[in-house]
Write a protein that holds these residues in place. Sequence first.
Motif, mmCIF file in Angstrom:
data_model
loop_
_atom_site.group_PDB
_atom_site.id
_atom_site.type_symbol
_atom_site.label_atom_id
_atom_site.label_comp_id
_atom_site.label_asym_id
_atom_site.label_seq_id
_atom_site.Cartn_x
_atom_site.Cartn_y
_atom_site.Cartn_z
ATOM 1 N N LEU A 180 0.823 -1.208 0.000
ATOM 2 C CA LEU A 180 0.000 0.000 0.000
ATOM 3 C C LEU A 180 0.852 1.251 0.000
ATOM 4 C CD1 LEU A 180 -2.778 -1.013 2.554
ATOM 5 C CD2 LEU A 180 -3.070 -0.647 0.112
ATOM 6 N N ALA A 181 1.919 1.239 0.827
ATOM 7 C CA ALA A 181 2.796 2.403 0.876
ATOM 8 C C ALA A 181 3.490 2.623 -0.456
ATOM 9 C CB ALA A 181 3.828 2.218 1.993
ATOM 10 N N THR A 182 3.866 1.528 -1.123
ATOM 11 C CA THR A 182 4.511 1.671 -2.436
ATOM 12 C C THR A 182 3.544 2.274 -3.445
ATOM 13 O OG1 THR A 182 5.884 -0.259 -1.935
ATOM 14 C CG2 THR A 182 5.736 0.436 -4.243
ATOM 15 N N ASN A 183 2.287 1.776 -3.427
ATOM 16 C CA ASN A 183 1.301 2.330 -4.350
ATOM 17 C C ASN A 183 0.976 3.780 -4.037
ATOM 18 O OD1 ASN A 183 1.132 -0.062 -5.706
ATOM 19 N ND2 ASN A 183 -0.739 -0.762 -4.686
ATOM 20 N N GLN A 184 0.981 4.130 -2.765
ATOM 21 C CA GLN A 184 0.657 5.485 -2.347
ATOM 22 C C GLN A 184 1.881 6.389 -2.275
ATOM 23 O OE1 GLN A 184 -2.454 6.407 -2.050
ATOM 24 N NE2 GLN A 184 -3.152 4.333 -2.495
ATOM 25 N N ARG A 185 3.017 5.899 -2.718
ATOM 26 C CA ARG A 185 4.251 6.700 -2.781
ATOM 27 C C ARG A 185 4.647 7.213 -1.402
ATOM 28 N NH1 ARG A 185 2.634 10.366 -8.105
ATOM 29 N NH2 ARG A 185 2.171 8.617 -9.482
ATOM 30 N N MET A 186 4.762 6.310 -0.446
ATOM 31 C CA MET A 186 5.159 6.651 0.913
ATOM 32 C C MET A 186 6.483 5.957 1.231
ATOM 33 S SD MET A 186 1.501 6.317 2.918
ATOM 34 C CE MET A 186 2.252 6.836 4.465
ATOM 35 N N SER A 187 7.331 6.678 1.983
ATOM 36 C CA SER A 187 8.612 6.106 2.397
ATOM 37 C C SER A 187 8.419 5.232 3.625
ATOM 38 C CB SER A 187 9.608 7.225 2.691
ATOM 39 O OG SER A 187 9.125 8.034 3.760
ATOM 40 N N ALA A 188 9.495 4.542 4.031
ATOM 41 C CA ALA A 188 9.416 3.684 5.213
ATOM 42 C C ALA A 188 9.163 4.501 6.468
ATOM 43 C CB ALA A 188 10.698 2.876 5.349
ATOM 44 N N ALA A 189 9.763 5.695 6.539
ATOM 45 C CA ALA A 189 9.539 6.544 7.711
ATOM 46 C C ALA A 189 8.096 7.019 7.774
ATOM 47 C CB ALA A 189 10.502 7.740 7.670
ATOM 48 N N GLU A 190 7.526 7.390 6.622
ATOM 49 C CA GLU A 190 6.140 7.807 6.600
ATOM 50 C C GLU A 190 5.204 6.653 6.955
ATOM 51 O OE1 GLU A 190 6.395 11.311 3.193
ATOM 52 O OE2 GLU A 190 5.876 9.245 2.632
ATOM 53 N N LEU A 191 5.575 5.442 6.527
ATOM 54 C CA LEU A 191 4.778 4.274 6.876
ATOM 55 C C LEU A 191 4.799 4.026 8.374
ATOM 56 C CD1 LEU A 191 3.127 1.822 5.873
ATOM 57 C CD2 LEU A 191 5.286 0.584 5.662
ATOM 58 N N ALA A 192 5.975 4.187 8.994
ATOM 59 C CA ALA A 192 6.075 3.999 10.443
ATOM 60 C C ALA A 192 5.318 5.084 11.190
ATOM 61 C CB ALA A 192 7.552 3.982 10.860
ATOM 62 N N ASP A 193 5.437 6.326 10.714
ATOM 63 C CA ASP A 193 4.701 7.412 11.380
ATOM 64 C C ASP A 193 3.191 7.205 11.272
ATOM 65 O OD1 ASP A 193 7.110 8.576 11.989
ATOM 66 O OD2 ASP A 193 7.104 9.942 10.264
ATOM 67 N N ALA A 194 2.753 6.715 10.128
ATOM 68 C CA ALA A 194 1.323 6.458 9.962
ATOM 69 C C ALA A 194 0.842 5.391 10.920
ATOM 70 C CB ALA A 194 1.022 6.054 8.522
ATOM 71 N N TRP A 195 1.672 4.340 11.125
ATOM 72 C CA TRP A 195 1.275 3.296 12.074
ATOM 73 C C TRP A 195 1.257 3.811 13.509
ATOM 74 C CZ3 TRP A 195 -1.160 -0.781 13.317
ATOM 75 C CH2 TRP A 195 -0.877 -1.461 14.493
ATOM 76 N N ASP A 196 2.267 4.649 13.881
ATOM 77 C CA ASP A 196 2.273 5.193 15.232
ATOM 78 C C ASP A 196 1.048 6.066 15.491
ATOM 79 O OD1 ASP A 196 4.659 3.919 15.705
ATOM 80 O OD2 ASP A 196 5.893 5.664 15.173
ATOM 81 N N ALA A 197 0.720 6.905 14.511
ATOM 82 C CA ALA A 197 -0.443 7.776 14.691
ATOM 83 C C ALA A 197 -1.741 6.975 14.760
ATOM 84 C CB ALA A 197 -0.507 8.796 13.557
ATOM 85 N N HIS A 198 -1.831 5.964 13.897
ATOM 86 C CA HIS A 198 -3.053 5.163 13.897
ATOM 87 C C HIS A 198 -3.181 4.339 15.165
ATOM 88 C CE1 HIS A 198 -6.302 2.630 12.512
ATOM 89 N NE2 HIS A 198 -5.557 1.556 12.748
ATOM 90 N N SER A 199 -2.103 3.776 15.652
ATOM 91 C CA SER A 199 -2.171 2.953 16.856
ATOM 92 C C SER A 199 -2.560 3.783 18.072
ATOM 93 C CB SER A 199 -0.829 2.252 17.100
ATOM 94 O OG SER A 199 0.200 3.233 17.273
ATOM 95 N N LEU A 200 -2.093 5.056 18.099
ATOM 96 C CA LEU A 200 -2.474 5.918 19.215
ATOM 97 C C LEU A 200 -3.933 6.354 19.113
ATOM 98 C CD1 LEU A 200 0.714 8.150 19.531
ATOM 99 C CD2 LEU A 200 -0.010 6.327 21.066
ATOM 100 N N ASN A 201 -4.366 6.735 17.912
ATOM 101 C CA ASN A 201 -5.743 7.203 17.748
ATOM 102 C C ASN A 201 -6.758 6.078 17.925
ATOM 103 O OD1 ASN A 201 -4.820 9.794 17.212
ATOM 104 N ND2 ASN A 201 -4.684 9.417 15.001
ATOM 105 N N ALA A 202 -6.425 4.917 17.335
ATOM 106 C CA ALA A 202 -7.363 3.791 17.405
ATOM 107 C C ALA A 202 -7.156 2.920 18.633
ATOM 108 C CB ALA A 202 -7.254 2.933 16.141
ATOM 109 N N LYS A 203 -6.089 3.196 19.410
ATOM 110 C CA LYS A 203 -5.773 2.437 20.629
ATOM 111 C C LYS A 203 -5.627 0.948 20.317
ATOM 112 C CE LYS A 203 -8.173 5.718 23.640
ATOM 113 N NZ LYS A 203 -9.209 5.911 24.697
ATOM 114 N N VAL A 204 -4.785 0.655 19.307
ATOM 115 C CA VAL A 204 -4.473 -0.729 18.954
ATOM 116 C C VAL A 204 -2.974 -0.920 19.082
ATOM 117 C CG1 VAL A 204 -6.459 -0.996 17.437
ATOM 118 C CG2 VAL A 204 -4.331 -0.129 16.504
ATOM 119 N N THR A 205 -2.562 -2.132 19.409
ATOM 120 C CA THR A 205 -1.134 -2.435 19.588
ATOM 121 C C THR A 205 -0.637 -3.489 18.630
ATOM 122 O OG1 THR A 205 -1.693 -4.063 21.283
ATOM 123 C CG2 THR A 205 -1.242 -1.805 22.025
ATOM 124 N N GLU A 206 -1.558 -4.116 17.879
ATOM 125 C CA GLU A 206 -1.145 -5.205 17.000
ATOM 126 C C GLU A 206 -1.889 -5.090 15.680
ATOM 127 O OE1 GLU A 206 -1.020 -10.125 16.878
ATOM 128 O OE2 GLU A 206 -1.870 -9.052 18.587
#
Length: 445
Positions: free
Chosen positions: A12-38
Motif C-alpha cells: 500500500l505504501a509503495t502504491n501510495q508513494r510513501m517512504s518507510a519513515a512515513e509508513l512507520a509514522d502512519a502506524w504510530d499515529a493510527h495505533s495511538l488514535n485507534a488504541k491498537v497495539t497489533e
Amino acid sequence: MNLYYYLIGLALATNQRMSAAELADAWDAHSLNAKVTELNELTFAAYRNALVKVSPAEGQGAVQTRPALGKRQTGTGPSAMLVSPSPTKRSNNNNKDGLSAVDALVTDDSARVSLSPSSKKNVIPRTPTPKTAPIKLPLFSERPNVGSVVATYNPHKLPALEKDGTTTRLCEVEYDQFDTNVMGPYRYMFSPLEDRVKALDDRILEMGQEMQDQFGLKPKETNNDTNNNDDNHGDEVAPMQAVGVPGQDGVCCIGRICNEAHEGKLNDSSILLEGSHDFSGGRRVHLDVSKLTTGFSLFPGQIVAVEGINAYGGKMTAQRICEGSSHEPLKTSAKELLKLHHDTDHQNGQGLKIMSMSGPYTTSDNLDYEPLTAALEEILMQKPDVVIMTGPFVDVTHKSIQQGKVELKLEGDEVMTVTHEALFLYMVSDRLRDLYEISDENGEE
C-alpha cells in the motif's frame, strides 16, 4: 506485527508513494488514535484506510487487496522461511497479470510471495464505466400495428355493422346528476367555502329524504305512542332524531360519515357521524360499530341512516346501519325499444356503436396531443353513435407538467408558456369543436 499484513501495508505504501519513515509514522499515529497495539485481521482495515488518507497519492487510484496469501516458498528447513522484511525490488513484469503490488514484491533471497490460484480468481479488474447513450423514444407516427384489433368479445355473435349513407342513426344520451352540486361560475377548486358547505348540507337533506320515503322513517314526536309500546319489537325502524341528542331510547339518525383523523384510512375508532345544519346543527358524534352483527361498508362522505343509542350525546352505539337508498332502475317499455332499434328516425335496425377511450391523450415526451388527433380522426372514420372520453386530459405525471414548463408551440417556431386551463382549451377543446363542425358540415349529428 504480522508479516502478512506488514507486506500488504508495504505494498500500500509503495502504491501510495510513501517512504518507510512515513509508513512507520502512519502506524504510530493510527495505533495511538485507534488504541491498537497489533496489526491483525481485525485492525488492518482501519490501518489501510488511514494510509490512504495520509498518502500523497490519495484519490489517484484504487488499491486492490487479497483475502488471503498462498503458501510461502520455503527452503530445506525452517530457517529458510521469510522471517523479516528486507529491501525489496520489483519484478519486471509490470503487473501485466492485473495483480496488485503485493504479488510483485521479491526479497533479496528471491523468496517470492505468491497468491493461491483460488484467491487470484477473486481479483476484479477495474474497468471504466461505459457511457450509455440516451434512449431515443420512437415517434408516435412511427408506432407499429396501427388500427389492429387486439381482442374481440363473442365475435361469432356480433353482426357486422353496415354503413348506410342514406340513413342517419340517432342516439340520445341523457345523464343524471345531483342538483345540489356547486354549479356557480367558479374555477375548479376555487368555489367559496360557504357554497361548498351548503352543497354538502343539501346532499344530506336530499338523500336523507329519499331514505325516509323508502324505509318509512318518521320523526320521534310523531311516533311516541308506537315507540312506548313494549309489544312492538319487530323490524320497525326507531324514530328519527337529530344527531348528538342524548337519550336512553333507540333512535335513528341520518348524517354523513367523516374521518376523525382527516388523514389516512377510515377505521373502527375514527368514524364520525355528522348531521345536517338544518336538522342537527352540524353536530358530530363518534360512531361505535362494535355491536353490529351484520356486515357493512363505510367510506368518508357516505350518507347513511344509523339506528342505535346515544346515551351521553357524544357517542352513538350503532345497532343497524342503512348504507343509503339506491335509485330505481331505469325502465324502458318494449314499445319504446322497438321504436329505438327499428324506427327510421333512430337505429333503423342497426346495432348501437359505442367508442370508449381514456387518457392521457399525449405522449410522455411532448404536449402535442398526437394520440388525441389520431383518436378524433378514427371517430370521423368509424362514425360511432356514442363516444365516451375519460381523463386525464392533462397528465400530472408528465415531465413538462412536473417541471412547470407548460408551453404551446406557435407559428414561426415560437413558444409561449401557458396555464393548464389554457393548454386544455387550445389542445383539447378546440379539437373537439373542430370535430363537431366537420360533423355538421357532413350532415351528421
